[in-house]
Design an enzyme around this catalytic site. Structure first.
Site, PDB file in Angstrom:
ATOM      1  N   HIS A   1      -7.120   9.730  -2.230  1.00 35.59           N
ATOM      2  CA  HIS A   1      -6.528   9.643  -0.890  1.00 35.59           C
ATOM      3  C   HIS A   1      -7.411  10.283   0.189  1.00 35.59           C
ATOM      4  O   HIS A   1      -7.585   9.719   1.269  1.00 35.59           O
ATOM      5  CB  HIS A   1      -5.135  10.291  -0.918  1.00 35.59           C
TER       6      HIS A   1
ATOM      7  N   LYS B   1      -2.233   6.099  -4.476  1.00 37.44           N
ATOM      8  CA  LYS B   1      -3.329   7.033  -4.196  1.00 37.44           C
ATOM      9  C   LYS B   1      -3.055   8.420  -4.783  1.00 37.44           C
ATOM     10  O   LYS B   1      -1.893   8.816  -4.934  1.00 37.44           O
ATOM     11  CB  LYS B   1      -3.516   7.199  -2.672  1.00 37.44           C
TER      12      LYS B   1
ATOM     13  N   ASP C   1       0.857  -1.192   0.000  1.00 37.57           N
ATOM     14  CA  ASP C   1       0.000   0.000   0.000  1.00 37.57           C
ATOM     15  C   ASP C   1       0.888   1.236   0.000  1.00 37.57           C
ATOM     16  O   ASP C   1       1.623   1.485   0.956  1.00 37.57           O
ATOM     17  CB  ASP C   1      -0.876   0.014   1.260  1.00 37.57           C
TER      18      ASP C   1
ATOM     19  N   TYR D   1       3.597   9.665  -0.012  1.00 38.21           N
ATOM     20  CA  TYR D   1       4.544   9.062   0.934  1.00 38.21           C
ATOM     21  C   TYR D   1       6.013   9.207   0.524  1.00 38.21           C
ATOM     22  O   TYR D   1       6.897   8.917   1.327  1.00 38.21           O
ATOM     23  CB  TYR D   1       4.250   7.557   1.124  1.00 38.21           C
TER      24      TYR D   1
HETATM   25  N1  LIG Z   1      -5.262   6.374   3.479  1.00 35.61           N
HETATM   26  C1  LIG Z   1      -4.734   7.108   4.439  1.00 35.61           C
HETATM   27  O1  LIG Z   1      -5.092   8.286   4.642  1.00 35.61           O
HETATM   28  C2  LIG Z   1      -3.699   6.510   5.337  1.00 35.61           C
HETATM   29  C3  LIG Z   1      -3.089   5.321   4.994  1.00 35.61           C
HETATM   30  N2  LIG Z   1      -2.128   4.766   5.793  1.00 35.61           N
HETATM   31  C4  LIG Z   1      -1.523   3.463   5.381  1.00 35.61           C
HETATM   32  O2  LIG Z   1      -1.580   2.543   6.478  1.00 35.61           O
HETATM   33  C5  LIG Z   1      -0.264   2.111   6.815  1.00 35.61           C
HETATM   34  C6  LIG Z   1      -0.143   1.765   8.288  1.00 35.61           C
HETATM   35  O3  LIG Z   1      -0.481   2.831   9.140  1.00 35.61           O
HETATM   36  P1  LIG Z   1       0.617   3.635   9.970  1.00 35.61           P
HETATM   37  O4  LIG Z   1      -0.036   4.883  10.439  1.00 35.61           O
HETATM   38  O5  LIG Z   1       1.819   3.741   9.151  1.00 35.61           O
HETATM   39  O6  LIG Z   1       0.929   2.800  11.263  1.00 35.61           O
HETATM   40  P2  LIG Z   1       0.647   1.390  11.992  1.00 35.61           P
HETATM   41  O7  LIG Z   1      -0.626   1.472  12.739  1.00 35.61           O
HETATM   42  O8  LIG Z   1       0.890   0.276  11.054  1.00 35.61           O
HETATM   43  O9  LIG Z   1       1.813   1.428  13.082  1.00 35.61           O
HETATM   44  C7  LIG Z   1       3.157   1.563  12.753  1.00 35.61           C
HETATM   45  C8  LIG Z   1       3.960   1.594  14.032  1.00 35.61           C
HETATM   46  O10 LIG Z   1       3.821   0.336  14.714  1.00 35.61           O
HETATM   47  C9  LIG Z   1       5.107  -0.142  15.086  1.00 35.61           C
HETATM   48  N3  LIG Z   1       5.021  -1.587  15.111  1.00 35.61           N
HETATM   49  C10 LIG Z   1       4.707  -2.415  14.092  1.00 35.61           C
HETATM   50  N4  LIG Z   1       4.686  -3.693  14.505  1.00 35.61           N
HETATM   51  C11 LIG Z   1       4.994  -3.682  15.817  1.00 35.61           C
HETATM   52  C12 LIG Z   1       5.135  -4.705  16.800  1.00 35.61           C
HETATM   53  N5  LIG Z   1       4.926  -5.990  16.497  1.00 35.61           N
HETATM   54  N6  LIG Z   1       5.475  -4.330  18.064  1.00 35.61           N
HETATM   55  C13 LIG Z   1       5.682  -3.025  18.362  1.00 35.61           C
HETATM   56  N7  LIG Z   1       5.566  -2.015  17.480  1.00 35.61           N
HETATM   57  C14 LIG Z   1       5.217  -2.347  16.207  1.00 35.61           C
HETATM   58  C15 LIG Z   1       6.035   0.407  14.039  1.00 35.61           C
HETATM   59  O11 LIG Z   1       7.336   0.500  14.549  1.00 35.61           O
HETATM   60  P3  LIG Z   1       8.565  -0.317  13.893  1.00 35.61           P
HETATM   61  O12 LIG Z   1       8.807   0.315  12.562  1.00 35.61           O
HETATM   62  O13 LIG Z   1       9.669  -0.097  14.877  1.00 35.61           O
HETATM   63  O14 LIG Z   1       8.142  -1.758  13.801  1.00 35.61           O
HETATM   64  C16 LIG Z   1       5.438   1.793  13.804  1.00 35.61           C
HETATM   65  O15 LIG Z   1       5.897   2.704  14.775  1.00 35.61           O
HETATM   66  C17 LIG Z   1       0.608   3.261   6.332  1.00 35.61           C
HETATM   67  O16 LIG Z   1       1.977   2.945   6.304  1.00 35.61           O
HETATM   68  C18 LIG Z   1      -0.045   3.582   5.004  1.00 35.61           C
HETATM   69  O17 LIG Z   1       0.324   2.641   4.032  1.00 35.61           O
HETATM   70  C19 LIG Z   1      -1.789   5.362   6.989  1.00 35.61           C
HETATM   71  C20 LIG Z   1      -2.352   6.566   7.369  1.00 35.61           C
HETATM   72  C21 LIG Z   1      -3.362   7.228   6.580  1.00 35.61           C
HETATM   73  O1  LIG Z   2      -1.845   8.331   4.197  1.00 39.58           O
HETATM   74  C1  LIG Z   2      -1.457   9.142   4.985  1.00 39.58           C
HETATM   75  O2  LIG Z   2      -0.386   8.998   5.737  1.00 39.58           O
HETATM   76  C2  LIG Z   2      -0.167  10.203   6.402  1.00 39.58           C
HETATM   77  C3  LIG Z   2       0.590  10.009   7.647  1.00 39.58           C
HETATM   78  O3  LIG Z   2      -0.065   9.122   8.515  1.00 39.58           O
HETATM   79  C4  LIG Z   2      -1.528  10.801   6.523  1.00 39.58           C
HETATM   80  O4  LIG Z   2      -1.462  12.161   6.592  1.00 39.58           O
HETATM   81  C5  LIG Z   2      -2.115  10.411   5.245  1.00 39.58           C
HETATM   82  O5  LIG Z   2      -3.474  10.361   5.231  1.00 39.58           O
END
Ligand SMILES: NC(=O)C1=CN([C@@H]2O[C@H](COP(=O)(O)OP(=O)(O)OC[C@H]3O[C@@H](n4cnc5c(N)ncnc54)[C@H](OP(=O)(O)O)[C@@H]3O)[C@@H](O)[C@H]2O)C=CC1
Ligand SMILES: O=C1O[C@H](CO)[C@@H](O)[C@@H]1O
Length: 315
Positions: free
Chosen positions: A116, A85, A51, A56
């Site tokens: 998005h 997106k 994704d 990003y």
């Molecule tokens: N459409 C939209 O508007 C949005 C889409 N997204 C999508 O969703 C994805 C995921 O959401 P995101 O907000 O990034 O975060 P997540 O909810 O996936 O959390 C990520 C965090 O969790 C930690 N983590 C992961 N696995 C573990 C574990 N087993 N134990 C402890 N800590 C853990 C990671 O640290 P570490 O790296 O140290 O493992 C990181 O700090 C994004 O990357 C993106 O692709 C996100 C936000 C908005």
């Molecule tokens: O997809 C996204 O990722 C960023 C950071 O979490 C957020 O602003 C956006 O919707």
């Protein structure tokens, strides 16, 4: 049935299969760390779904990794489901956005293209001709396009699907009311809606609506984003003990049990390599998690443009 979470799929309304587990690619790290994490996700954990988004700044790195792994015959590019997106600064020219994404990703088409956010920013380019993602005035207020309408973007995305550059199109951060509007105006049901969703924000009204319409829900920020606060929820820790798995496994399986695509992110190679255990979660436990979040809703992604959508639970 697959024994690992990375092997389970669900059908989109186009008929295509989408893996229920996708690798989140927002990055807080340097490019080498990101690439190593992505390689571990694909080669060791068996992820078949990535994704990403123009916003990003990771598309080019993903393109490099896919190219390298395909040239060394470790993967075939078309085995990996790719979502990207269109950011709100491209609300009126999503084709430009998609073309930039395809160039970055070194692909001719993506499996899924999402709008998005249902908001429209002003179109302002910097002195190098690059689009400014979040344009602001001198008082730091976001500049919206007063003529913007997210429905126009959706209509243009449907045309991109017809062109063959996006095999399916969907939306992100849409409410039920917004879904109703675009479906009524176009007669076309989006393939999916990607929203913040986890046991602290189960979005049950949206879940019921999407299930009824055949729209696949995708759960972003499943762990509560940076720092993974959801992993510390007492009920989740209790269920992790009950099933002898990790808290992360419980959240991933909560989504899988509900046929919601789940998009966890990690840069930790050991964690990524382990992947997520696939468990048979009892319905009463899924219901208990739904109940927990319905009673204590908490949203972690609080981008200011969300105010325009009327999101609740900004606590
Ligand atoms: N459409 C939209 O508007 C949005 C889409 N997204 C999508 O969703 C994805 C995921 O959401 P995101 O907000 O990034 O975060 P997540 O909810 O996936 O959390 C990520 C965090 O969790 C930690 N983590 C992961 N696995 C573990 C574990 N087993 N134990 C402890 N800590 C853990 C990671 O640290 P570490 O790296 O140290 O493992 C990181 O700090 C994004 O990357 C993106 O692709 C996100 C936000 C908005
Ligand atoms: O997809 C996204 O990722 C960023 C950071 O979490 C957020 O602003 C956006 O919707």
């Amino acid at each position: 049935m697959s024994t690992t979470a990375s092997g389970v799929t669900v059908k989109l309304n186009t008929g295509a299969e989408i893996p229920l587990l996708g690798f989140g690619t927002v990055s807080e790290h340097d490019t080498e760390t990101f690439k190593l994490a992505l390689k571990a996700a694909i080669l060791d954990a068996g992820y078949k779904h990535i994704d990403t988004a123009w916003y990003y700044n990771t598309e080019e790195l993903i393109g490099d990794v896919l190219e390298e792994l395909s040239l060394s015959n470790k993967i075939k590019k078309d085995e990996i489901f790719i979502t990207t997106k269109v950011w709100p600064c491209f609300w009126n020219d999503p084709e430009t956005s998609l073309n930039l994404s395809l160039k970055n990703l070194k692909l001719e088409k993506v499996d899924l293209l999402l709008q998005h956010w249902p908001v429209c920013f002003a179109k302002i380019d910097d002195s190098n001709g690059n689009r400014i993602p979040v344009p602001k005035d001198s008082n730091n207020n976001i500049l919206y396009d007063k003529d913007g309408d997210y429905l126009i973007t959706y209509k243009k995305l449907l045309k991109l699907k017809d062109s063959g550059k996006a095999k399916a199109v969907g939306v992100s951060n849409y409410t039920v009311q917004m879904l109703e509007r675009i479906i009524k105006e176009t007669g076309v049901i989006p393939a999916c809606n990607q929203v913040e969703l986890h046991p602290h924000l189960p979005q049950l009204e949206l879940y019921n609506y999407c299930s009824e319409k055949g729209i696949i829900l995708e759960a972003y920020s499943p762990f509560g984003s940076s720092g993974a606060p959801n992993l510390k929820i007492p009920l989740i820790i209790e269920l992790a003990k009950k099933y002898n798995v990790s808290s992360a496994d419980i959240i991933v399986n909560y989504c899988i049990a509900k046929k919601i695509v789940v998009l966890p992110r990690s840069s930790n190679i050991e964690r990524i390599k382990k992947g997520y255990a696939l468990i048979n979660m009892e319905k009463s436990d899924v219901d208990a998690l739904d109940n927990y979040g319905s009673k204590n809703p908490k949203r972690y992604i609080k981008d200011s443009w969300g105010d325009n959508i009327g999101f609740d639970h900004w606590n």
